[in-house]
Motif scaffolding. Structure first.
Motif, PDB file in Angstrom:
ATOM      1  N   MET A 139       0.842  -1.200   0.000  1.00  0.00           N
ATOM      2  CA  MET A 139       0.000   0.000   0.000  1.00  0.00           C
ATOM      3  C   MET A 139       0.876   1.249   0.000  1.00  0.00           C
ATOM      4  O   MET A 139       1.812   1.362   0.789  1.00  0.00           O
ATOM      5  CB  MET A 139      -0.900   0.014   1.238  1.00  0.00           C
ATOM      6  N   ASP A 140       0.584   2.171  -0.876  1.00  0.00           N
ATOM      7  CA  ASP A 140       1.312   3.440  -0.897  1.00  0.00           C
ATOM      8  C   ASP A 140       0.926   4.252   0.334  1.00  0.00           C
ATOM      9  O   ASP A 140      -0.257   4.338   0.681  1.00  0.00           O
ATOM     10  CB  ASP A 140       0.973   4.221  -2.156  1.00  0.00           C
ATOM     11  N   ARG A 141       1.933   4.889   0.933  1.00  0.00           N
ATOM     12  CA  ARG A 141       1.646   5.621   2.172  1.00  0.00           C
ATOM     13  C   ARG A 141       2.728   6.642   2.460  1.00  0.00           C
ATOM     14  O   ARG A 141       3.846   6.557   1.936  1.00  0.00           O
ATOM     15  CB  ARG A 141       1.521   4.659   3.358  1.00  0.00           C
ATOM     16  N   ILE A 142       2.380   7.585   3.315  1.00  0.00           N
ATOM     17  CA  ILE A 142       3.333   8.528   3.883  1.00  0.00           C
ATOM     18  C   ILE A 142       3.392   8.263   5.375  1.00  0.00           C
ATOM     19  O   ILE A 142       2.360   8.151   6.039  1.00  0.00           O
ATOM     20  CB  ILE A 142       2.914   9.987   3.621  1.00  0.00           C
ATOM     21  N   ILE A 143       4.609   8.153   5.891  1.00  0.00           N
ATOM     22  CA  ILE A 143       4.831   7.960   7.322  1.00  0.00           C
ATOM     23  C   ILE A 143       5.615   9.164   7.822  1.00  0.00           C
ATOM     24  O   ILE A 143       6.616   9.564   7.221  1.00  0.00           O
ATOM     25  CB  ILE A 143       5.623   6.671   7.602  1.00  0.00           C
ATOM     26  N   ARG A 144       5.177   9.747   8.937  1.00  0.00           N
ATOM     27  CA  ARG A 144       5.847  10.910   9.508  1.00  0.00           C
ATOM     28  C   ARG A 144       6.398  10.592  10.895  1.00  0.00           C
ATOM     29  O   ARG A 144       5.787   9.836  11.660  1.00  0.00           O
ATOM     30  CB  ARG A 144       4.890  12.111   9.583  1.00  0.00           C
ATOM     31  N   ALA A 145       7.548  11.183  11.191  1.00  0.00           N
ATOM     32  CA  ALA A 145       8.206  10.945  12.474  1.00  0.00           C
ATOM     33  C   ALA A 145       8.887  12.212  12.953  1.00  0.00           C
ATOM     34  O   ALA A 145       9.163  13.131  12.167  1.00  0.00           O
ATOM     35  CB  ALA A 145       9.227   9.820  12.346  1.00  0.00           C
ATOM     36  N   THR A 146       9.156  12.289  14.255  1.00  0.00           N
ATOM     37  CA  THR A 146       9.950  13.362  14.837  1.00  0.00           C
ATOM     38  C   THR A 146      11.144  12.747  15.546  1.00  0.00           C
ATOM     39  O   THR A 146      11.106  11.600  15.987  1.00  0.00           O
ATOM     40  CB  THR A 146       9.139  14.207  15.838  1.00  0.00           C
ATOM     41  N   ALA A 193       2.503   9.751  12.587  1.00  0.00           N
ATOM     42  CA  ALA A 193       1.343   9.684  11.694  1.00  0.00           C
ATOM     43  C   ALA A 193       1.652   8.782  10.505  1.00  0.00           C
ATOM     44  O   ALA A 193       2.813   8.622  10.109  1.00  0.00           O
ATOM     45  CB  ALA A 193       0.962  11.079  11.199  1.00  0.00           C
ATOM     46  N   GLU A 194       0.601   8.186   9.974  1.00  0.00           N
ATOM     47  CA  GLU A 194       0.719   7.371   8.766  1.00  0.00           C
ATOM     48  C   GLU A 194      -0.574   7.521   7.979  1.00  0.00           C
ATOM     49  O   GLU A 194      -1.670   7.472   8.558  1.00  0.00           O
ATOM     50  CB  GLU A 194       0.968   5.908   9.122  1.00  0.00           C
ATOM     51  N   ALA A 195      -0.451   7.745   6.669  1.00  0.00           N
ATOM     52  CA  ALA A 195      -1.644   7.977   5.857  1.00  0.00           C
ATOM     53  C   ALA A 195      -1.490   7.337   4.488  1.00  0.00           C
ATOM     54  O   ALA A 195      -0.395   7.355   3.911  1.00  0.00           O
ATOM     55  CB  ALA A 195      -1.891   9.474   5.698  1.00  0.00           C
ATOM     56  N   PRO A 196      -2.566   6.754   3.947  1.00  0.00           N
ATOM     57  CA  PRO A 196      -2.508   6.202   2.592  1.00  0.00           C
ATOM     58  C   PRO A 196      -2.467   7.317   1.563  1.00  0.00           C
ATOM     59  O   PRO A 196      -3.029   8.402   1.776  1.00  0.00           O
ATOM     60  CB  PRO A 196      -3.812   5.400   2.490  1.00  0.00           C
ATOM     61  N   VAL A 197      -1.790   7.062   0.454  1.00  0.00           N
ATOM     62  CA  VAL A 197      -1.763   8.003  -0.664  1.00  0.00           C
ATOM     63  C   VAL A 197      -1.948   7.220  -1.954  1.00  0.00           C
ATOM     64  O   VAL A 197      -1.866   5.991  -1.974  1.00  0.00           O
ATOM     65  CB  VAL A 197      -0.441   8.813  -0.715  1.00  0.00           C
ATOM     66  N   GLY A 198      -2.175   7.931  -3.045  1.00  0.00           N
ATOM     67  CA  GLY A 198      -2.368   7.254  -4.313  1.00  0.00           C
ATOM     68  C   GLY A 198      -2.537   8.248  -5.436  1.00  0.00           C
ATOM     69  O   GLY A 198      -2.414   9.464  -5.239  1.00  0.00           O
ATOM     70  N   TYR A 199      -2.832   7.725  -6.618  1.00  0.00           N
ATOM     71  CA  TYR A 199      -3.085   8.582  -7.792  1.00  0.00           C
ATOM     72  C   TYR A 199      -4.585   8.781  -7.881  1.00  0.00           C
ATOM     73  O   TYR A 199      -5.346   7.818  -7.981  1.00  0.00           O
ATOM     74  CB  TYR A 199      -2.558   7.915  -9.056  1.00  0.00           C
TER      75      TYR A 199
END
Length: 295
Positions: free
Chosen positions: A1-8, A228-234
């Motif tokens: 699954m395409d996704r963006i993961i964010r971290a600090t 945070a983690e969120a799905p992304v796509g076209y």
């Protein structure tokens, strides 16, 4: 699954986001019939737009990256919504250059270096915020890093990559963006730079290990926390109604000429390739609505 993961990390002085987007870039390649070089250039731009767009908190906000370096690919456009879903196109998707001496795709040569990278942020105000910078290399990530520092005064490190398989399918795509908050210590900055310099090739990590390994390598020696983690796509929001609205802004005389020709017209969405047909009757309805609004 395409996704963006964010971290600090670094007691909050470091913000990092990683995107994995193989399916997204594969979809773009299929829609536009991209050559390997064009797929890499468009894919990198889509990933960069997604990373920046998903960070916008305003609902219905959008972000557009436009690149034109004077190279044979022509203009590249990528648009992201506030969730990180993207769409885009490259002006000349069939362009393909010989590999560079190191065996990599010559994205910089295809994009060109004589031009600008422009970022437009639309957060629902009367006018969007627009910033731009001269291209450094045409390799996209380096140019985006320069834009963030020069136009938005945010010290950043960006890496973007697309791995195209022998059958022209997308084997891996993604990247990362690291940004430093005001007050970051010089020692912290140096350590990050060393980690990025020493990390494995980005597309290899994406292909073999996944996005979590990118965090481990870039933030080596730092305690970091996934926030945070969120799905992304076209995703393209075009519709017959939107296309009709676009036709309604055409000059009334031009619409009348189209109607007089008595032929259906076909409108192609440059982002997703959908085709919308409008008959003379449809055009007359659009013209009638236009006249009513003008009266």
């Amino acid at each position: 699954m395409d996704r963006i993961i964010r971290a600090t990390a670094g007691e909050g002085f470091i913000k990092m986001a990683v995107i994995t987007a193989r399916d997204t870039v594969q979809r773009a390649r299929e829609i536009h019939g991209c050559s390997p070089t064009a797929a890499a250039a468009l894919g990198r731009t889509l990933c960069g737009a997604s990373l920046l767009g998903e960070a916008m908190k305003e609902e219905k906000a959008s972000l557009t990256i436009r690149i034109n370096g004077g190279g044979p690919l022509g203009s590249i456009v990528a648009v992201s919504d506030h969730e990180g879903y993207v769409r885009g196109y490259v002006e000349n998707p069939g362009v393909h250059l010989p590999l560079r001496a190191d065996g990599k795709l010559d994205v910089g040569g295809a994009v060109g270096r004589d031009g600008m990278l422009t970022v437009s942020r639309d957060i629902g105000l009367r006018e969007p915020y627009i910033g731009s910078t001269e291209l450094r290399s045409g390799e996209i990530a380096e140019d985006l890093t320069a834009y963030l520092l020069e136009s938005e005064q945010v010290p950043s490190a960006c890496a973007l990559g697309v791995l195209v398989d022998t059958d022209r399918s997308i084997r891996a795509a993604g990247g990362f963006l690291v940004q430093l908050m005001p007050g970051a210590d010089e020692e912290l900055i140096g350590k990050l730079e060393d980690n990025i310099f020493m990390m494995d090739q980005l597309t290899t990590v994406l292909d073999e290990d996944g996005p979590e390994e990118i965090f481990r390598q870039v933030l080596k020696g730092f305690a970091y926390h996934i926030v945070a983690e969120a799905p992304v796509g076209y995703r393209c929001p075009c519709s017959r109604e939107r296309v009709g609205a676009a036709l309604s802004v055409i000059d009334a005389k031009e619409l009348e000429e189209m109607i007089a020709e008595g032929q259906d017209i076909e409108v192609l969405c440059q982002f997703c390739g959908r085709r919308y047909a409008f008959s003379p009757v449809d055009l007359r309805e659009i013209l009638s609505g236009k006249n009513q609004k003008g009266s």
